[in-house]
Structures are given as C-alpha cells and as structure tokens.
Design a protein around this motif. Sequence first.
Motif, PDB file in Angstrom:
ATOM      1  N   ALA A 194       0.816  -1.220   0.000  1.00  0.00           N
ATOM      2  CA  ALA A 194       0.000   0.000   0.000  1.00  0.00           C
ATOM      3  C   ALA A 194       0.848   1.269   0.000  1.00  0.00           C
ATOM      4  O   ALA A 194       0.299   2.374  -0.064  1.00  0.00           O
ATOM      5  N   GLY A 195       2.183   1.128   0.071  1.00  0.00           N
ATOM      6  CA  GLY A 195       3.055   2.291  -0.003  1.00  0.00           C
ATOM      7  C   GLY A 195       3.686   2.706   1.298  1.00  0.00           C
ATOM      8  O   GLY A 195       4.233   3.812   1.392  1.00  0.00           O
ATOM      9  N   TYR A 196       3.647   1.835   2.328  1.00  0.00           N
ATOM     10  CA  TYR A 196       4.226   2.168   3.623  1.00  0.00           C
ATOM     11  C   TYR A 196       5.324   1.156   3.959  1.00  0.00           C
ATOM     12  O   TYR A 196       5.038   0.078   4.494  1.00  0.00           O
ATOM     13  N   PRO A 197       6.575   1.463   3.659  1.00  0.00           N
ATOM     14  CA  PRO A 197       7.660   0.505   3.918  1.00  0.00           C
ATOM     15  C   PRO A 197       7.997   0.340   5.393  1.00  0.00           C
ATOM     16  O   PRO A 197       8.672  -0.619   5.758  1.00  0.00           O
ATOM     17  N   HIS A 198       7.512   1.263   6.248  1.00  0.00           N
ATOM     18  CA  HIS A 198       7.808   1.206   7.673  1.00  0.00           C
ATOM     19  C   HIS A 198       6.508   1.246   8.475  1.00  0.00           C
ATOM     20  O   HIS A 198       5.667   2.118   8.263  1.00  0.00           O
ATOM     21  N   CYS A 199       6.339   0.303   9.392  1.00  0.00           N
ATOM     22  CA  CYS A 199       5.189   0.280  10.292  1.00  0.00           C
ATOM     23  C   CYS A 199       5.598   0.935  11.610  1.00  0.00           C
ATOM     24  O   CYS A 199       6.647   0.621  12.170  1.00  0.00           O
ATOM     25  N   LEU A 200       4.756   1.833  12.094  1.00  0.00           N
ATOM     26  CA  LEU A 200       5.085   2.610  13.282  1.00  0.00           C
ATOM     27  C   LEU A 200       4.448   2.000  14.524  1.00  0.00           C
ATOM     28  O   LEU A 200       3.232   1.991  14.671  1.00  0.00           O
ATOM     29  N   SER A 201       5.279   1.513  15.439  1.00  0.00           N
ATOM     30  CA  SER A 201       4.819   1.030  16.734  1.00  0.00           C
ATOM     31  C   SER A 201       5.142   2.101  17.777  1.00  0.00           C
ATOM     32  O   SER A 201       5.092   3.297  17.468  1.00  0.00           O
ATOM     33  N   TYR A 202       5.480   1.713  18.990  1.00  0.00           N
ATOM     34  CA  TYR A 202       5.792   2.674  20.050  1.00  0.00           C
ATOM     35  C   TYR A 202       6.499   1.950  21.182  1.00  0.00           C
ATOM     36  O   TYR A 202       6.397   0.730  21.330  1.00  0.00           O
ATOM     37  N   ASP A 203       7.213   2.716  22.002  1.00  0.00           N
ATOM     38  CA  ASP A 203       7.870   2.135  23.169  1.00  0.00           C
ATOM     39  C   ASP A 203       7.294   2.642  24.479  1.00  0.00           C
ATOM     40  O   ASP A 203       7.682   2.169  25.551  1.00  0.00           O
ATOM     41  N   VAL A 204       6.362   3.598  24.430  1.00  0.00           N
ATOM     42  CA  VAL A 204       5.709   4.114  25.630  1.00  0.00           C
ATOM     43  C   VAL A 204       4.198   4.056  25.427  1.00  0.00           C
ATOM     44  O   VAL A 204       3.675   4.660  24.490  1.00  0.00           O
ATOM     45  N   ASP A 205       3.519   3.317  26.304  1.00  0.00           N
ATOM     46  CA  ASP A 205       2.063   3.207  26.256  1.00  0.00           C
ATOM     47  C   ASP A 205       1.488   4.024  27.410  1.00  0.00           C
ATOM     48  O   ASP A 205       1.729   3.720  28.578  1.00  0.00           O
ATOM     49  N   SER A 206       0.721   5.055  27.077  1.00  0.00           N
ATOM     50  CA  SER A 206       0.152   5.927  28.110  1.00  0.00           C
ATOM     51  C   SER A 206      -0.987   5.282  28.880  1.00  0.00           C
ATOM     52  O   SER A 206      -1.342   5.742  29.969  1.00  0.00           O
ATOM     53  N   LEU A 207      -1.598   4.233  28.307  1.00  0.00           N
ATOM     54  CA  LEU A 207      -2.770   3.569  28.887  1.00  0.00           C
ATOM     55  C   LEU A 207      -3.955   4.528  29.041  1.00  0.00           C
ATOM     56  O   LEU A 207      -4.869   4.284  29.827  1.00  0.00           O
ATOM     57  N   ASP A 208      -3.951   5.608  28.257  1.00  0.00           N
ATOM     58  CA  ASP A 208      -5.040   6.582  28.390  1.00  0.00           C
ATOM     59  C   ASP A 208      -6.383   6.042  27.932  1.00  0.00           C
ATOM     60  O   ASP A 208      -7.428   6.539  28.351  1.00  0.00           O
ATOM     61  N   TYR A 209      -6.379   4.990  27.100  1.00  0.00           N
ATOM     62  CA  TYR A 209      -7.637   4.396  26.630  1.00  0.00           C
ATOM     63  C   TYR A 209      -8.421   3.745  27.771  1.00  0.00           C
ATOM     64  O   TYR A 209      -9.611   3.467  27.641  1.00  0.00           O
ATOM     65  N   THR A 210      -7.779   3.496  28.901  1.00  0.00           N
ATOM     66  CA  THR A 210      -8.480   2.937  30.065  1.00  0.00           C
ATOM     67  C   THR A 210      -9.131   4.028  30.916  1.00  0.00           C
ATOM     68  O   THR A 210      -9.747   3.720  31.942  1.00  0.00           O
ATOM     69  N   ASP A 211      -8.961   5.286  30.519  1.00  0.00           N
ATOM     70  CA  ASP A 211      -9.512   6.440  31.235  1.00  0.00           C
ATOM     71  C   ASP A 211      -9.133   6.428  32.721  1.00  0.00           C
ATOM     72  O   ASP A 211      -9.999   6.493  33.601  1.00  0.00           O
ATOM     73  N   PRO A 212      -7.818   6.393  33.010  1.00  0.00           N
ATOM     74  CA  PRO A 212      -7.388   6.331  34.417  1.00  0.00           C
ATOM     75  C   PRO A 212      -7.365   7.692  35.108  1.00  0.00           C
ATOM     76  O   PRO A 212      -7.080   7.762  36.308  1.00  0.00           O
ATOM     77  N   GLY A 213      -7.628   8.766  34.371  1.00  0.00           N
ATOM     78  CA  GLY A 213      -7.544  10.112  34.931  1.00  0.00           C
ATOM     79  C   GLY A 213      -6.307  10.829  34.442  1.00  0.00           C
ATOM     80  O   GLY A 213      -5.305  10.207  34.083  1.00  0.00           O
ATOM     81  N   GLU A 214      -6.374  12.151  34.436  1.00  0.00           N
ATOM     82  CA  GLU A 214      -5.301  12.940  33.836  1.00  0.00           C
ATOM     83  C   GLU A 214      -3.954  12.730  34.523  1.00  0.00           C
ATOM     84  O   GLU A 214      -2.909  12.684  33.864  1.00  0.00           O
ATOM     85  N   HIS A 215      -3.940  12.602  35.848  1.00  0.00           N
ATOM     86  CA  HIS A 215      -2.663  12.449  36.554  1.00  0.00           C
ATOM     87  C   HIS A 215      -2.002  11.118  36.212  1.00  0.00           C
ATOM     88  O   HIS A 215      -0.776  11.048  36.053  1.00  0.00           O
ATOM     89  N   ALA A 216      -2.811  10.067  36.088  1.00  0.00           N
ATOM     90  CA  ALA A 216      -2.261   8.759  35.738  1.00  0.00           C
ATOM     91  C   ALA A 216      -1.717   8.759  34.314  1.00  0.00           C
ATOM     92  O   ALA A 216      -0.663   8.157  34.043  1.00  0.00           O
ATOM     93  N   VAL A 217      -2.413   9.424  33.390  1.00  0.00           N
ATOM     94  CA  VAL A 217      -1.917   9.510  32.012  1.00  0.00           C
ATOM     95  C   VAL A 217      -0.558  10.193  31.988  1.00  0.00           C
ATOM     96  O   VAL A 217       0.403   9.709  31.384  1.00  0.00           O
ATOM     97  N   ARG A 218      -0.463  11.334  32.672  1.00  0.00           N
ATOM     98  CA  ARG A 218       0.810  12.066  32.731  1.00  0.00           C
ATOM     99  C   ARG A 218       1.904  11.197  33.342  1.00  0.00           C
ATOM    100  O   ARG A 218       3.013  11.081  32.791  1.00  0.00           O
ATOM    101  N   ASP A 219       1.598  10.573  34.476  1.00  0.00           N
ATOM    102  CA  ASP A 219       2.618   9.781  35.169  1.00  0.00           C
ATOM    103  C   ASP A 219       3.030   8.555  34.369  1.00  0.00           C
ATOM    104  O   ASP A 219       4.215   8.170  34.369  1.00  0.00           O
ATOM    105  N   ASN A 220       2.079   7.904  33.689  1.00  0.00           N
ATOM    106  CA  ASN A 220       2.405   6.727  32.878  1.00  0.00           C
ATOM    107  C   ASN A 220       3.424   7.071  31.804  1.00  0.00           C
ATOM    108  O   ASN A 220       4.342   6.292  31.517  1.00  0.00           O
ATOM    109  N   VAL A 221       3.256   8.247  31.186  1.00  0.00           N
ATOM    110  CA  VAL A 221       4.187   8.645  30.134  1.00  0.00           C
ATOM    111  C   VAL A 221       5.529   9.064  30.721  1.00  0.00           C
ATOM    112  O   VAL A 221       6.585   8.583  30.290  1.00  0.00           O
ATOM    113  N   LEU A 222       5.516   9.929  31.706  1.00  0.00           N
ATOM    114  CA  LEU A 222       6.774  10.467  32.231  1.00  0.00           C
ATOM    115  C   LEU A 222       7.616   9.401  32.921  1.00  0.00           C
ATOM    116  O   LEU A 222       8.849   9.507  32.979  1.00  0.00           O
ATOM    117  N   ARG A 223       6.983   8.352  33.406  1.00  0.00           N
ATOM    118  CA  ARG A 223       7.721   7.262  34.040  1.00  0.00           C
ATOM    119  C   ARG A 223       8.532   6.458  33.018  1.00  0.00           C
ATOM    120  O   ARG A 223       9.583   5.902  33.335  1.00  0.00           O
TER     121      ARG A 223
END
Length: 266
Positions: A194-223
């Motif tokens: 389809a024209g995409y030679p590179h698939c983009l993954s990630y090494d940091v998961d914020s877990l924001d889809y679980t709706d843990p609250g703004e402080h948890a989202v921030r802390d999950n990333v910064l940790r």
Amino acid sequence: MTRRTVLQAAATAAATAGAAALASGCGASGRHSAVSAKATAPATTPPAAPSTAASPTTASPTTASPRLPAQITHGPLTRPQVALTFHGQGEPALATALLAEAERAGARLTVMAVGDWLDAYPQLARRVLNGGHELGNHTQTHGDIAAMSAAGAYAEIAGCADRLRRLTGSPGRWFRPSRARLATPTVQRAARRAGYPHCLSYDVDSLDYTDPGEHAVRDNVLRQVRAGSVVSLHLGHPGTVAALPALLDGLRGRGLRAVTTTELLT
C-alpha cells in the motif's frame, strides 16, 4: 477562566455529548477495542484543497529509508526529542481542544487517523496539518488487522490511504496497525504493497484508553519516556486532553521536545 479550566470544560462537554459512543482504545494486551467513530450528522465544512507544498507532513511514503527498520518502536536515543502519536478517533471537540493546547505549547503531534473517522469528520484532516502536525494511517475501520487475510489487511490500509490522499493530497508517511502494537509479517507485506515501507509502533504506552484520569496519564508517560521515544496516546478521551499541559511541562523539564514522527526519525 484559566486555561486548565477551559480545557477541562471542553473535555467534559465533549464527553457528555457522546464519548461513550465515540471513544476508542487498547486492551491490556495491546489490542484496541473495535468501536468506530460515527457521525451524527453530515459534515458541513468541505475539506480544503490539497496542498502542493513539500513538507514533512506531505512527504511521499513510497520510499523506504535504509536507516529505519521495517517496524519502528522508537527514534534516535541521542536526540532530545519525542513523538507523541495519537490514535485518531473520537469526538471532534476533544481533538480540536487537544491540538490547540499542543500548538500553544509549541508541540507538534502525529495523528494516526482511522479512515471512517475521516469520512465522518473530513475537516479534521486539514485541521491537523494546518496546526503543523502530521497525519498517518491507522486503517480504514480499526478492525483486528492481525486476524485478517492478506487481502483484507491490504484493503484496510489502502482504504485509509485513499481517504488521506483525497483530503490532503498525500497518504501520509507512516502506518500503524489497528488493535495491535506490532505488525505481523502479513500486515507488514500489506503495508509495503500500500506504499508504507515502515510500520510505526511505540515504546511508551500511556494507557489513556483505560480512562485512568489525567494524573495517571501524565505519570504513565513520564515514568517511561526517554529521548527518542514514540508515545502511544488517543484522541477521544477527556483525561488525555486534561493531561496534556502537565505532560508537555514534564517533557520540557527533562529537556525533551515533542516533534512529529517524521522530524524524530529523519
């Protein structure tokens, strides 16, 4: 009202209007829920004409970079930069509030858009690019792409690429599989076709889809975050919008700058 109060009010209003129907996210195993954003009324604002100017957000995805792996989880560890990547679904008010806050802070984001979300809200494609951000491909319907046949996976990727091309003049440079952190070999082959030679993954998961609250989202990333990180976040979640100012402040405190994925990797 303070800027923080404005952001929280926008997030709360959008959530009340329909977050239950429009939210999207990942499961604990790294797979996403398959809820698609649906428009409640046709969009009345036509998309702007495609831009012909060359820029990182309109770069052709057809040329592979020999310096990059087929599956990318992070960028160079020696640069004080990170890529905040947002899985693109959800209520438009939440998306626009988040983009506006990023722009006020001088941050540039990458939105991995779902094709049927673009069908529902075509004006958001140009809104993302006009803010200096980047658009990528996150499949057409956000289905379980790892469970699809080769033909089915290709149709999902090519379908979203077509939407991006029609709305912006470019299919974007990056593809991310839906409902999976990593692309299977079958999905990688479909992406290349389809024209995409590179698939983009990630090494940091914020877990924001679980709706843990703004402080948890921030802390999950910064940790977890470090120079070169690719961070997984989501549009469509009020806590993510509310967390963004403090998250960006935390990155700046570590000397890290939020840039587009293309800037991080090139």
